[in-house]
Design a protein around this motif. Structure first.
Motif, PDB file in Angstrom:
ATOM      1  N   VAL A  65     -47.054   8.237   6.038  1.00 55.18           N
ATOM      2  CA  VAL A  65     -45.993   7.949   6.755  1.00 55.18           C
ATOM      3  C   VAL A  65     -45.085   6.877   7.330  1.00 55.18           C
ATOM      4  O   VAL A  65     -45.865   5.791   7.710  1.00 55.18           O
ATOM      5  CB  VAL A  65     -46.673   8.543   8.282  1.00 55.18           C
ATOM      6  CG1 VAL A  65     -46.077   8.913   9.118  1.00 55.18           C
ATOM      7  CG2 VAL A  65     -47.040  10.290   7.925  1.00 55.18           C
ATOM      8  N   LEU A  90     -40.081  13.596  11.416  1.00 51.41           N
ATOM      9  CA  LEU A  90     -41.601  13.507  12.201  1.00 51.41           C
ATOM     10  C   LEU A  90     -40.670  14.858  13.434  1.00 51.41           C
ATOM     11  O   LEU A  90     -40.220  13.312  14.168  1.00 51.41           O
ATOM     12  CB  LEU A  90     -42.656  13.894  11.059  1.00 51.41           C
ATOM     13  CG  LEU A  90     -43.310  13.678  10.365  1.00 51.41           C
ATOM     14  CD1 LEU A  90     -44.726  12.792  10.309  1.00 51.41           C
ATOM     15  CD2 LEU A  90     -44.190  14.875  10.298  1.00 51.41           C
ATOM     16  N   MET A  92     -43.478  14.200  16.142  1.00 52.68           N
ATOM     17  CA  MET A  92     -43.654  13.644  16.270  1.00 52.68           C
ATOM     18  C   MET A  92     -45.362  13.132  15.431  1.00 52.68           C
ATOM     19  O   MET A  92     -45.562  13.864  14.802  1.00 52.68           O
ATOM     20  CB  MET A  92     -44.052  14.469  17.793  1.00 52.68           C
ATOM     21  CG  MET A  92     -45.274  13.091  18.509  1.00 52.68           C
ATOM     22  SD  MET A  92     -44.583  11.891  19.251  1.00 52.68           S
ATOM     23  CE  MET A  92     -45.710  10.833  20.150  1.00 52.68           C
ATOM     24  N   CYS A  93     -45.823  11.875  15.566  1.00 52.62           N
ATOM     25  CA  CYS A  93     -46.883  11.747  15.076  1.00 52.62           C
ATOM     26  C   CYS A  93     -47.574  10.867  16.109  1.00 52.62           C
ATOM     27  O   CYS A  93     -46.923   9.871  16.634  1.00 52.62           O
ATOM     28  CB  CYS A  93     -46.171  10.902  13.968  1.00 52.62           C
ATOM     29  SG  CYS A  93     -47.493  10.657  12.735  1.00 52.62           S
ATOM     30  N   HIS A  95     -50.833  10.099  15.286  1.00 49.96           N
ATOM     31  CA  HIS A  95     -51.806   9.062  14.957  1.00 49.96           C
ATOM     32  C   HIS A  95     -50.580   7.906  14.262  1.00 49.96           C
ATOM     33  O   HIS A  95     -50.984   6.264  14.775  1.00 49.96           O
ATOM     34  CB  HIS A  95     -52.198   9.349  13.267  1.00 49.96           C
ATOM     35  CG  HIS A  95     -51.490   9.270  12.273  1.00 49.96           C
ATOM     36  ND1 HIS A  95     -50.379   9.451  11.606  1.00 49.96           N
ATOM     37  CD2 HIS A  95     -50.701   7.921  12.083  1.00 49.96           C
ATOM     38  CE1 HIS A  95     -49.737   9.551  10.481  1.00 49.96           C
ATOM     39  NE2 HIS A  95     -49.999   8.040  10.693  1.00 49.96           N
ATOM     40  N   ASN A 167     -45.474  18.883  17.512  1.00 51.65           N
ATOM     41  CA  ASN A 167     -45.552  19.702  15.997  1.00 51.65           C
ATOM     42  C   ASN A 167     -45.600  20.655  16.461  1.00 51.65           C
ATOM     43  O   ASN A 167     -47.142  21.216  17.151  1.00 51.65           O
ATOM     44  CB  ASN A 167     -45.890  19.056  14.853  1.00 51.65           C
ATOM     45  CG  ASN A 167     -45.433  17.763  14.965  1.00 51.65           C
ATOM     46  OD1 ASN A 167     -43.918  17.924  14.915  1.00 51.65           O
ATOM     47  ND2 ASN A 167     -46.427  16.757  14.606  1.00 51.65           N
ATOM     48  N   CYS A 233     -49.101  18.420   6.208  1.00 53.63           N
ATOM     49  CA  CYS A 233     -47.888  18.443   6.365  1.00 53.63           C
ATOM     50  C   CYS A 233     -46.848  19.463   6.099  1.00 53.63           C
ATOM     51  O   CYS A 233     -47.628  18.794   4.668  1.00 53.63           O
ATOM     52  CB  CYS A 233     -48.225  16.874   7.058  1.00 53.63           C
ATOM     53  SG  CYS A 233     -49.953  15.921   7.835  1.00 53.63           S
ATOM     54  N   ASP A 239     -53.278  14.785   6.578  1.00 57.61           N
ATOM     55  CA  ASP A 239     -53.887  13.991   7.065  1.00 57.61           C
ATOM     56  C   ASP A 239     -54.939  13.742   6.657  1.00 57.61           C
ATOM     57  O   ASP A 239     -56.088  14.067   6.852  1.00 57.61           O
ATOM     58  CB  ASP A 239     -53.349  14.515   8.683  1.00 57.61           C
ATOM     59  CG  ASP A 239     -53.242  13.193   9.183  1.00 57.61           C
ATOM     60  OD1 ASP A 239     -53.757  12.169   8.883  1.00 57.61           O
ATOM     61  OD2 ASP A 239     -52.351  13.678  10.242  1.00 57.61           O
ATOM     62  N   THR A 245     -51.461  15.238  17.256  1.00 56.00           N
ATOM     63  CA  THR A 245     -50.631  16.018  17.225  1.00 56.00           C
ATOM     64  C   THR A 245     -51.213  17.907  17.109  1.00 56.00           C
ATOM     65  O   THR A 245     -51.482  18.147  17.713  1.00 56.00           O
ATOM     66  CB  THR A 245     -49.527  16.380  16.992  1.00 56.00           C
ATOM     67  OG1 THR A 245     -49.496  15.897  15.229  1.00 56.00           O
ATOM     68  CG2 THR A 245     -48.290  15.258  17.120  1.00 56.00           C
TER      69      THR A 245
HETATM   70  O1  PYC Z   1     -51.360  12.552  13.892  1.00 58.84           O
HETATM   71  O2  PYC Z   1     -49.607  13.354  14.928  1.00 58.84           O
HETATM   72  C1  PYC Z   1     -50.124  12.764  13.901  1.00 58.84           C
HETATM   73  C2  PYC Z   1     -49.788  13.571  12.621  1.00 58.84           C
HETATM   74  C3  PYC Z   1     -48.650  14.365  12.265  1.00 58.84           C
HETATM   75  C4  PYC Z   1     -48.368  13.955  10.654  1.00 58.84           C
HETATM   76  C5  PYC Z   1     -49.358  12.985  10.509  1.00 58.84           C
HETATM   77  N1  PYC Z   1     -50.330  12.657  11.590  1.00 58.84           N
END
Ligand code: PYC
Length: 319
Positions: A65, A90, A92-93, A95, A167, A233, A239, A245
């Motif tokens: 990512v 994306l 939002m993320c 991580h 998301n 994802c 992930d 999210t």
């Molecule tokens: O941690 O929100 C997250 C995320 C979204 C896509 C990969 N990680």
């Protein structure tokens, strides 16, 4: 372009519970002065090469990512960020936000304490905790619809909940292949088919937004977590972390169903058994909550990307 004639980008790499985040900290063209969603659109339409150069092979790999660090638009924020992956952008993320927090500390931009970060879906607050973990107060999250039944080719009837956690997620409990590392291929097949079915049947989040994440839950392997998940994802990669999210969507779903109260802790393990802990605070608007998700990230690289105009794969390998 630097004095060698090559264009360059500076990146800092980290991973959060096993899931990588590559932050572009220098070299991205100016994306304008709009809000973060407008700047995301400028990047997508005019400078998508930044995303593909750092994430696609031969520099990156499918599960990575990425993020671009920009000036914030919202007031009192220490930074703005736009997240993306192998397939696109994306909303939002989390991580990635945990990784970004460590990156900002590594760069000397912030010290311990709390800081506001501007994102495409709104402002979030990061807390650099004394023990090295990072907590993120996410955007308001909520359960939109429960017990949605779909007919999935090969697997039959699958029932899930639709929730927003920054998301859109389809959350499936105890159905499909068992959630364990040895079943990655089967879980990938199952969740991709669920995603295809949702799209074919026109099942969406609010305002027709695509449900682009599918999350399957099973029992934890030990008493350090309440549940173990597998999250698919957009782009077809799972992930490695418990997905922040996705954990937010789970917290909102539990709260919406009366199974989690304000202040109670939920510990979400990933398919690798790395753990995020989460809590919620009611917003007072419907069943929406502010989830706080806590996890750990490690800086694991820093480099200058060189884009040689003669390199046929300078902007990544497309297939
Ligand atoms: O941690 O929100 C997250 C995320 C979204 C896509 C990969 N990680």
């Amino acid at each position: 372009m630097n004095k060698t004639g090559y264009q360059t980008l500076k990146i800092v790499d980290s991973h959060t519970g096993g899931e990588p985040t590559r932050v572009v900290v220098e070299g991205c063209p100016d994306l304008g002065k709009g809000d973060l969603a407008a700047r995301r659109d400028v990047m997508r339409n005019e400078h998508d090469w930044v995303r593909t150069s750092v994430l696609l092979e031969p520099r990156g790999f499918e599960a990575m990512v990425g993020a671009v660090l920009v000036e914030p638009h919202a007031e009192d924020c220490v930074a703005g960020v736009i997240f993306f992956n192998n397939a696109g952008y994306l909303n939002m993320c989390i991580h990635g936000t945990i990784g970004l927090a460590k990156t900002l500390k590594h760069l000397g931009v912030i010290e311990s304490g709390s800081h506001r970060i501007d994102t495409v879906v709104g402002v979030v607050t990061i807390h650099l905790n004394e023990d090295g973990s990072v907590s993120v107060d996410n955007v308001p999250s909520y359960l939109m619809q429960e017990n949605v039944e779909i007919e999935v080719p090969v697997y039959g009837t699958v029932t899930g909940d639709i929730a927003w956690g920054g998301n859109w997620f389809f959350l499936i409990d105890g159905q499909g292949p068992e959630v364990k590392y040895e079943n990655i291929d089967q879980l990938t097949d199952f969740t991709l088919r669920v995603g295809e079915t949702l799209a074919l049947q026109g099942i969406t989040g609010e305002n027709g937004m695509e449900i682009d994440h599918v999350e399957v839950f099973g029992p934890p392997v030990n008493d350090e977590a309440d549940s173990r998940n597998f999250v698919m994802c957009p782009g077809g990669e799972y992930d490695r972390s418990p997905c922040g999210t996705g954990t937010s969507a789970k917290l909102a779903t539990l709260y919406g169903k009366g199974k989690l109260k304000e202040g109670e802790t939920w510990r979400q393990a990933s398919v690798l058994n790395t753990v995020f802990t989460g809590k919620v605070k009611a917003t007072g608007e419907g069943n929406a909550v502010i989830p706080t998700v806590t996890g750990r990230a490690w800086i694991n690289g820093e480099c200058t990307v060189i884009l040689d105009p003669e390199d046929p794969f300078a902007h990544g390998i497309f297939n």
